[in-house]
Design a protein around this motif. Structure first.
Motif, PDB file in Angstrom:
ATOM      1  N   GLY A 156       0.791  -1.210   0.000  1.00 19.54           N
ATOM      2  CA  GLY A 156       0.000   0.000   0.000  1.00 19.54           C
ATOM      3  C   GLY A 156       0.828   1.266   0.000  1.00 19.54           C
ATOM      4  N   SER A 157       2.135   1.138  -0.265  1.00 23.56           N
ATOM      5  CA  SER A 157       3.008   2.313  -0.245  1.00 23.56           C
ATOM      6  C   SER A 157       2.646   3.307  -1.333  1.00 23.56           C
ATOM      7  CB  SER A 157       4.471   1.884  -0.411  1.00 23.56           C
ATOM      8  OG  SER A 157       4.930   1.166   0.706  1.00 23.56           O
ATOM      9  N   PHE A 158       2.174   2.798  -2.489  1.00 25.44           N
ATOM     10  CA  PHE A 158       1.870   3.664  -3.627  1.00 25.44           C
ATOM     11  C   PHE A 158       0.467   3.370  -4.143  1.00 25.44           C
ATOM     12  CE2 PHE A 158       6.436   2.940  -3.572  1.00 25.44           C
ATOM     13  CZ  PHE A 158       6.938   4.225  -3.629  1.00 25.44           C
ATOM     14  N   THR A 159      -0.169   4.396  -4.662  1.00 27.07           N
ATOM     15  CA  THR A 159      -1.453   4.239  -5.320  1.00 27.07           C
ATOM     16  C   THR A 159      -1.397   4.978  -6.654  1.00 27.07           C
ATOM     17  OG1 THR A 159      -3.842   4.469  -5.064  1.00 27.07           O
ATOM     18  CG2 THR A 159      -2.482   6.310  -4.309  1.00 27.07           C
ATOM     19  N   PRO A 167      -0.980  -3.293  -6.366  1.00 29.29           N
ATOM     20  CA  PRO A 167       0.414  -2.837  -6.324  1.00 29.29           C
ATOM     21  C   PRO A 167       0.826  -2.247  -7.669  1.00 29.29           C
ATOM     22  CG  PRO A 167       0.199  -5.044  -5.413  1.00 29.29           C
ATOM     23  CD  PRO A 167      -1.109  -4.737  -6.066  1.00 29.29           C
ATOM     24  N   ARG A 168       1.696  -1.280  -7.619  1.00 32.20           N
ATOM     25  CA  ARG A 168       2.168  -0.653  -8.853  1.00 32.20           C
ATOM     26  C   ARG A 168       3.181  -1.561  -9.544  1.00 32.20           C
ATOM     27  NH1 ARG A 168      -1.618   2.162 -10.230  1.00 32.20           N
ATOM     28  NH2 ARG A 168      -2.665   0.927  -8.650  1.00 32.20           N
ATOM     29  N   VAL A 169       3.091  -1.664 -10.866  1.00 31.70           N
ATOM     30  CA  VAL A 169       4.031  -2.479 -11.633  1.00 31.70           C
ATOM     31  C   VAL A 169       5.331  -1.706 -11.827  1.00 31.70           C
ATOM     32  CG1 VAL A 169       2.165  -3.705 -12.793  1.00 31.70           C
ATOM     33  CG2 VAL A 169       3.113  -1.642 -13.842  1.00 31.70           C
ATOM     34  N   TRP A 170       6.340  -2.420 -12.317  1.00 30.58           N
ATOM     35  CA  TRP A 170       7.678  -1.840 -12.436  1.00 30.58           C
ATOM     36  C   TRP A 170       7.692  -0.571 -13.286  1.00 30.58           C
ATOM     37  CZ3 TRP A 170      12.405  -0.831 -11.227  1.00 30.58           C
ATOM     38  CH2 TRP A 170      13.334  -0.451 -12.194  1.00 30.58           C
ATOM     39  N   LEU A 171       7.014  -0.582 -14.428  1.00 32.29           N
ATOM     40  CA  LEU A 171       7.050   0.579 -15.309  1.00 32.29           C
ATOM     41  C   LEU A 171       6.420   1.802 -14.644  1.00 32.29           C
ATOM     42  CD1 LEU A 171       7.883   1.616 -18.052  1.00 32.29           C
ATOM     43  CD2 LEU A 171       5.661   0.909 -18.958  1.00 32.29           C
ATOM     44  N   GLU A 172       5.385   1.596 -13.847  1.00 34.02           N
ATOM     45  CA  GLU A 172       4.767   2.716 -13.138  1.00 34.02           C
ATOM     46  C   GLU A 172       5.732   3.312 -12.110  1.00 34.02           C
ATOM     47  OE1 GLU A 172       0.014   1.826 -13.006  1.00 34.02           O
ATOM     48  OE2 GLU A 172       1.307   0.493 -11.842  1.00 34.02           O
ATOM     49  N   LEU A 173       6.458   2.455 -11.406  1.00 32.64           N
ATOM     50  CA  LEU A 173       7.413   2.950 -10.418  1.00 32.64           C
ATOM     51  C   LEU A 173       8.592   3.656 -11.089  1.00 32.64           C
ATOM     52  CD1 LEU A 173       7.421  -0.059  -7.931  1.00 32.64           C
ATOM     53  CD2 LEU A 173       6.213   2.123  -7.707  1.00 32.64           C
ATOM     54  N   LEU A 174       9.020   3.158 -12.244  1.00 34.86           N
ATOM     55  CA  LEU A 174      10.073   3.834 -12.983  1.00 34.86           C
ATOM     56  C   LEU A 174       9.581   5.188 -13.501  1.00 34.86           C
ATOM     57  CD1 LEU A 174      12.920   3.791 -14.133  1.00 34.86           C
ATOM     58  CD2 LEU A 174      12.022   2.582 -16.129  1.00 34.86           C
ATOM     59  N   PHE A 175       8.319   5.236 -13.934  1.00 35.73           N
ATOM     60  CA  PHE A 175       7.728   6.504 -14.377  1.00 35.73           C
ATOM     61  C   PHE A 175       7.688   7.507 -13.235  1.00 35.73           C
ATOM     62  CE2 PHE A 175       3.933   9.169 -14.992  1.00 35.73           C
ATOM     63  CZ  PHE A 175       4.252   9.761 -16.207  1.00 35.73           C
ATOM     64  N   LEU A 176       7.312   7.034 -12.045  1.00 29.46           N
ATOM     65  CA  LEU A 176       7.314   7.903 -10.869  1.00 29.46           C
ATOM     66  C   LEU A 176       8.724   8.398 -10.577  1.00 29.46           C
ATOM     67  CD1 LEU A 176       6.126   9.111  -8.250  1.00 29.46           C
ATOM     68  CD2 LEU A 176       6.491   6.874  -7.182  1.00 29.46           C
ATOM     69  N   SER A 177       9.717   7.518 -10.698  1.00 24.25           N
ATOM     70  CA  SER A 177      11.090   7.895 -10.391  1.00 24.25           C
ATOM     71  C   SER A 177      11.607   8.952 -11.361  1.00 24.25           C
ATOM     72  CB  SER A 177      11.993   6.652 -10.435  1.00 24.25           C
ATOM     73  OG  SER A 177      13.325   6.995 -10.125  1.00 24.25           O
ATOM     74  N   VAL A 178      11.397   8.751 -12.660  1.00 23.97           N
ATOM     75  CA  VAL A 178      11.874   9.715 -13.654  1.00 23.97           C
ATOM     76  C   VAL A 178      11.149  11.044 -13.495  1.00 23.97           C
ATOM     77  CG1 VAL A 178      12.033  10.205 -16.121  1.00 23.97           C
ATOM     78  CG2 VAL A 178      12.563   7.913 -15.274  1.00 23.97           C
ATOM     79  N   ASP A 188       0.240  11.033 -11.200  1.00 23.86           N
ATOM     80  CA  ASP A 188      -0.744   9.954 -11.304  1.00 23.86           C
ATOM     81  C   ASP A 188      -0.343   8.743 -10.475  1.00 23.86           C
ATOM     82  OD1 ASP A 188       1.393   9.542 -12.974  1.00 23.86           O
ATOM     83  OD2 ASP A 188       0.243   8.403 -14.453  1.00 23.86           O
ATOM     84  N   ILE A 189       0.925   8.656 -10.041  1.00 26.52           N
ATOM     85  CA  ILE A 189       1.374   7.654  -9.079  1.00 26.52           C
ATOM     86  C   ILE A 189       1.757   8.417  -7.818  1.00 26.52           C
ATOM     87  CG2 ILE A 189       2.958   5.764  -8.607  1.00 26.52           C
ATOM     88  CD1 ILE A 189       1.127   5.257 -10.959  1.00 26.52           C
ATOM     89  N   VAL A 190       1.125   8.069  -6.708  1.00 29.29           N
ATOM     90  CA  VAL A 190       1.253   8.884  -5.496  1.00 29.29           C
ATOM     91  C   VAL A 190       1.740   8.009  -4.342  1.00 29.29           C
ATOM     92  CG1 VAL A 190       0.045  10.401  -3.879  1.00 29.29           C
ATOM     93  CG2 VAL A 190      -0.644  10.344  -6.291  1.00 29.29           C
ATOM     94  N   PRO A 191       2.765   8.462  -3.598  1.00 29.24           N
ATOM     95  CA  PRO A 191       3.178   7.740  -2.385  1.00 29.24           C
ATOM     96  C   PRO A 191       2.164   7.961  -1.270  1.00 29.24           C
ATOM     97  CG  PRO A 191       4.460   9.745  -2.619  1.00 29.24           C
ATOM     98  CD  PRO A 191       3.620   9.627  -3.852  1.00 29.24           C
ATOM     99  N   MET A 192       1.839   6.883  -0.558  1.00 29.42           N
ATOM    100  CA  MET A 192       0.812   6.966   0.474  1.00 29.42           C
ATOM    101  C   MET A 192       1.369   6.798   1.880  1.00 29.42           C
ATOM    102  SD  MET A 192      -1.852   7.643  -1.258  1.00 29.42           S
ATOM    103  CE  MET A 192      -3.115   7.426  -0.007  1.00 29.42           C
TER     104      MET A 192
END
Length: 228
Positions: A156-159, A167-178, A188-192
């Motif tokens: 539940g760390s990210f929504t 859970p967020r997939v790898w590409l979504e987390l990479l998108f958040l990182s970049v 659109d990807i938010v840390p909770m």
């Protein structure tokens, strides 16, 4: 025999710039991820690990070109590769978490080594220009792996805007990182959870520091060299 001073031996100039190869492979991996579509989780894991098997040795190669202790990089890379292979061979997705943790540490170490390499003199070379881009991708990938570990340890760390409960997939987390590292922050990807928000704040500070220290220095030295 021809004089080697007049007729120098040809060289593979591309191999003189491992930072460029690393940058190219990581950008190519983005195109491969874009072609995944709606494949199942197993296929995602296989492609994810296969790309890691290419990128991790390249990261070690980059560290070797800088004035850093190369055995530390291999100490992180070897078990990361072994865990990735084991996760595929034995269908153990839990091993991906530990592999991601090691890969995150490796990318942070490689990025720090490249920054040290770029700051060791006052001359901007072609390899250092490639290194500035590779450093950005290394930090972005490192935080993306850190997000993946955080999500596994703290569900539940990210929504996100799409299917917020999953859970967020790898590409979504990479998108958040970049997005975070570049200062775009699409949102659109938010840390909770607090752990995830701390990681995002650390990456925001890293992005500001990278632009203020590394990018501004490269631009300034390039302008000085052109004037001279």
């Amino acid at each position: 025999m021809p004089d080697t001073a007049l007729f120098p031996r040809p060289r593979w100039r591309a191999f003189r710039h491992p930072s460029g190869w690393l940058l190219a492979v990581q950008l190519l991996s983005l195109l491969l991820y874009a072609q995944l579509g709606d494949v199942d989780t197993q296929d995602r894991r296989v492609l994810f690990s296969a790309i890691a098997l290419v990128v991790v040795p390249l990261a070690v190669w980059v560290v070797r070109r800088s004035p850093s202790v190369n055995w530390i990089a291999w100490l992180l890379a070897a078990p990361a590769i072994a865990l990735s292979v084991s996760a595929i061979a034995f269908d153990r997705p839990d091993l991906v978490v530990w592999s991601s943790l090691l890969e995150s540490a490796l990318y942070f170490y490689a990025a720090g080594s490249l920054i040290s390499y770029m700051l060791h003199d006052h001359v901007v070379t072609t390899d250092e220009l490639y290194a500035s881009g590779a450093t950005f991708t290394l930090v972005a990938w490192a935080f993306a792996y850190a997000y993946l570990v955080c999500q596994s340890w703290y569900p539940g760390s990210f929504t996100g805007a799409v299917d917020p409960e999953r859970p967020r997939v790898w590409l979504e987390l990479l998108f958040l990182s970049v997005s975070t590292l570049s200062g775009v922050g699409n949102g659109d990807i938010v840390p909770m959870l607090p752990q995830a928000r701390v990681l995002v704040m650390l990456e925001q500070m890293a992005g500001v520091g990278y632009i203020a220290i590394v990018v501004s220095r490269v631009i300034g030295l390039s302008i000085v060299r052109r004037r001279e």
